[in-house]
Design a protein around this motif. Structure first.
Motif, mmCIF file in Angstrom:
data_model
loop_
_atom_site.group_PDB
_atom_site.id
_atom_site.type_symbol
_atom_site.label_atom_id
_atom_site.label_comp_id
_atom_site.label_asym_id
_atom_site.label_seq_id
_atom_site.Cartn_x
_atom_site.Cartn_y
_atom_site.Cartn_z
ATOM 1 N N LYS A 96 0.837 -1.193 0.000
ATOM 2 C CA LYS A 96 0.000 0.000 0.000
ATOM 3 C C LYS A 96 0.874 1.245 0.000
ATOM 4 C CE LYS A 96 -4.062 -1.894 2.347
ATOM 5 N NZ LYS A 96 -4.975 -1.752 3.521
ATOM 6 N N GLY A 97 0.388 2.296 -0.657
ATOM 7 C CA GLY A 97 1.074 3.582 -0.615
ATOM 8 C C GLY A 97 2.393 3.611 -1.354
ATOM 9 N N SER A 98 2.482 2.888 -2.454
ATOM 10 C CA SER A 98 3.723 2.883 -3.234
ATOM 11 C C SER A 98 3.845 4.161 -4.067
ATOM 12 C CB SER A 98 3.776 1.659 -4.146
ATOM 13 O OG SER A 98 3.909 0.482 -3.375
ATOM 14 N N ASN A 99 5.084 4.459 -4.468
ATOM 15 C CA ASN A 99 5.363 5.711 -5.164
ATOM 16 C C ASN A 99 6.376 5.544 -6.292
ATOM 17 O OD1 ASN A 99 4.347 8.396 -3.629
ATOM 18 N ND2 ASN A 99 4.657 6.731 -2.167
ATOM 19 N N ILE A 100 6.183 6.336 -7.341
ATOM 20 C CA ILE A 100 7.175 6.494 -8.398
ATOM 21 C C ILE A 100 7.480 7.987 -8.498
ATOM 22 C CG2 ILE A 100 7.665 6.284 -10.870
ATOM 23 C CD1 ILE A 100 5.652 3.958 -10.932
ATOM 24 N N VAL A 101 8.757 8.308 -8.577
ATOM 25 C CA VAL A 101 9.174 9.695 -8.771
ATOM 26 C C VAL A 101 10.138 9.749 -9.957
ATOM 27 C CG1 VAL A 101 10.403 11.676 -7.818
ATOM 28 C CG2 VAL A 101 8.899 10.321 -6.348
ATOM 29 N N PHE A 102 9.807 10.557 -10.942
ATOM 30 C CA PHE A 102 10.704 10.816 -12.068
ATOM 31 C C PHE A 102 11.439 12.125 -11.805
ATOM 32 C CE2 PHE A 102 7.150 8.460 -14.148
ATOM 33 C CZ PHE A 102 7.873 7.358 -14.577
ATOM 34 N N VAL A 103 12.717 12.154 -12.174
ATOM 35 C CA VAL A 103 13.471 13.400 -12.050
ATOM 36 C C VAL A 103 13.571 14.045 -13.428
ATOM 37 C CG1 VAL A 103 15.636 14.480 -11.379
ATOM 38 C CG2 VAL A 103 14.756 12.540 -10.056
ATOM 39 N N SER A 104 12.864 15.142 -13.597
ATOM 40 C CA SER A 104 12.855 15.886 -14.851
ATOM 41 C C SER A 104 13.842 17.046 -14.726
ATOM 42 C CB SER A 104 11.432 16.373 -15.160
ATOM 43 O OG SER A 104 11.391 17.138 -16.337
ATOM 44 N N SER A 105 13.462 18.231 -15.158
ATOM 45 C CA SER A 105 14.345 19.396 -15.112
ATOM 46 C C SER A 105 13.540 20.652 -15.418
ATOM 47 C CB SER A 105 15.458 19.252 -16.156
ATOM 48 O OG SER A 105 16.183 20.459 -16.310
ATOM 49 N N ILE A 106 14.017 21.782 -14.922
ATOM 50 C CA ILE A 106 13.431 23.068 -15.308
ATOM 51 C C ILE A 106 13.503 23.245 -16.815
ATOM 52 C CG2 ILE A 106 15.598 24.330 -15.003
ATOM 53 C CD1 ILE A 106 12.047 25.637 -14.218
ATOM 54 N N ALA A 107 14.484 22.586 -17.446
ATOM 55 C CA ALA A 107 14.613 22.658 -18.904
ATOM 56 C C ALA A 107 13.433 22.013 -19.609
ATOM 57 C CB ALA A 107 15.919 21.990 -19.356
ATOM 58 N N GLY A 108 12.682 21.183 -18.894
ATOM 59 C CA GLY A 108 11.473 20.603 -19.468
ATOM 60 C C GLY A 108 10.373 21.627 -19.643
ATOM 61 N N TYR A 109 10.467 22.743 -18.915
ATOM 62 C CA TYR A 109 9.510 23.840 -19.026
ATOM 63 C C TYR A 109 10.046 24.981 -19.889
ATOM 64 C CZ TYR A 109 6.766 21.854 -15.186
ATOM 65 O OH TYR A 109 5.991 21.040 -14.408
ATOM 66 N N ASP A 110 11.312 25.286 -19.686
ATOM 67 C CA ASP A 110 11.937 26.405 -20.393
ATOM 68 C C ASP A 110 13.258 25.895 -20.983
ATOM 69 O OD1 ASP A 110 12.614 28.853 -21.364
ATOM 70 O OD2 ASP A 110 12.974 29.808 -19.420
ATOM 71 N N PRO A 111 13.264 25.403 -22.222
ATOM 72 C CA PRO A 111 14.434 24.724 -22.786
ATOM 73 C C PRO A 111 15.703 25.573 -22.768
ATOM 74 C CG PRO A 111 12.515 24.412 -24.188
ATOM 75 C CD PRO A 111 12.119 25.435 -23.168
ATOM 76 N N PHE A 112 16.813 24.917 -22.435
ATOM 77 C CA PHE A 112 18.120 25.562 -22.489
ATOM 78 C C PHE A 112 18.642 25.488 -23.917
ATOM 79 C CE2 PHE A 112 18.982 24.198 -17.827
ATOM 80 C CZ PHE A 112 18.167 25.224 -17.379
ATOM 81 N N GLU A 113 19.202 26.584 -24.397
ATOM 82 C CA GLU A 113 19.658 26.652 -25.792
ATOM 83 C C GLU A 113 20.665 25.568 -26.136
ATOM 84 O OE1 GLU A 113 21.092 30.549 -26.596
ATOM 85 O OE2 GLU A 113 19.188 31.533 -26.134
#
Length: 252
Positions: A134-151
Motif C-alpha cells: 500500500k502507498g507505493s510511489n514512483i518519482v521521475f526526475v525531470s528538469s526546469i529545462a522541461g519547461y523552459d528549454p536551455f539553448e
C-alpha cells in the motif's frame, strides 16, 4: 519513528549528485535504499560512504538502458529486502550540446532511450512489486529545462518535457490502485552533470541572471523534495511536477 521506516526504495543513477543526495535522504528518513549506477566502482564507493553514516543500503550495478540489468536490479532488491515501495528514476544522459534541430539522429535516440524510454520501462517493470504494498510511489526526475528549454541542451530539454507528460499519464492510470506518481523538476543544481551551465565565469553569471534567488541549487535541496513526495505528508499529491529552481520560469 522516521517517516519512511519500513519502506524499500530504488534510486537510479544514485552514486553522485542529485541521485546520491536522494538516496542518502531516503535512508536517513528510515528507508532501506538500493543505490545503483552504470559502474560498479561508483556503486561501491557510494555504498561505502552511506554505510559509514550507518545507513541501510544495497548497491547494485545497473545500466538502465539494458533490460537484463534492470531485471537484476529488481531481483536483487526483492532478494535482499523482500519488497519494493518506492522507485526514483533519476538516470539521464546528454552526450552532446546544441539546439534541438541541430541534433544528430543517433544522439536524439540515445538521449530518449535513457531519459524517457528507460524511465518508462523501469516504472512498468517495477509495478508488479509496487502493487504488493500500500502507498507505493514512483518519482521521475525531470528538469526546469522541461519547461523552459536551455539553448545548448535542446534535445535533453525535450526529453525532460516528455517525463512531465509521462508523470501525468501514469499518475492517472495508477491512482485507482493507490500508487502515486510525481516528478521533480530541478533548476540549475551544483553537480558534475550541470557544470557546463555554470563552470565558466560567463556561464555562471548567465545562470545567476536567470535565477531570482540569485544562487545555484544544491543536491540536498532536491532530496528533501523527493522525501516529501514519497511520504504520507504528500498522500493526496499525484501527477504533479514539483519545480525546485530558485524561482526560474516554470510554465509550459
Amino acid at each position: 519513528m522516521k517517516r519512511l521506516h519500513g519502506k524499500v526504495a530504488i534510486v537510479t543513477a544514485s552514486t553522485d549528485g542529485i541521485g546520491f543526495s536522494i538516496a542518502k535522504r531516503l535512508a536517513e528518513d528510515g528507508a532501506n535504499v538500493v543505490v545503483s549506477s552504470r559502474k560498479q566502482s561508483n556503486v561501491d564507493a557510494a555504498v561505502d560512504k552511506l554505510k559509514k553514516l550507518n545507513l541501510e543500503v544495497l548497491g547494485v550495478k545497473c545500466h538502465v538502458g539494458l533490460s537484463e540489468e534492470r531485471k537484476a536490479l529488481f531481483e536483487q532488491t526483492i532478494q535482499k529486502y523482500g519488497k519494493l515501495n518506492i522507485l526514483v528514476s533519476n538516470a539521464a544522459s546528454n552526450p552532446a550540446v546544441g539546439g534541438v534541430l541541430e541534433c544528430e539522429e543517433s544522439v536524439w535516440d540515445k538521449i530518449f532511450d535513457v531519459n524517457v524510454k528507460a524511465a518508462y520501462l523501469l516504472a512498468k517493470e517495477s509495478l508488479p512489486h509496487l502493487r504488493k504494498s500500500k502507498g507505493s510511489n514512483i518519482v521521475f526526475v525531470s528538469s526546469i529545462a522541461g519547461y523552459d528549454p536551455f539553448e545548448l541542451l535542446g534535445t535533453y530539454s525535450v526529453s525532460k518535457t516528455a517525463l512531465i507528460g509521462l508523470t501525468k499519464a501514469a499518475a492517472k492510470e495508477l491512482a485507482p490502485e493507490g500508487i502515486r506518481v510525481n516528478c521533480i523538476a530541478p533548476g540549475i543544481i551544483r553537480t558534475k552533470f550541470s557544470k557546463p551551465l555554470y563552470e565558466s565565469e560567463s556561464a555562471h553569471d548567465e545562470a545567476l541572471s536567470r535565477i531570482p534567488m540569485g544562487r545555484l541549487g544544491e543536491s540536498d535541496e532536491m532530496a528533501g523534495v523527493a522525501s516529501f513526495l514519497v511520504s504520507e505528508d504528500a498522500s493526496y499529491i499525484t501527477g504533479e511536477a514539483i519545480v525546485a529552481s530558485g524561482g526560474m520560469t516554470s510554465r509550459l
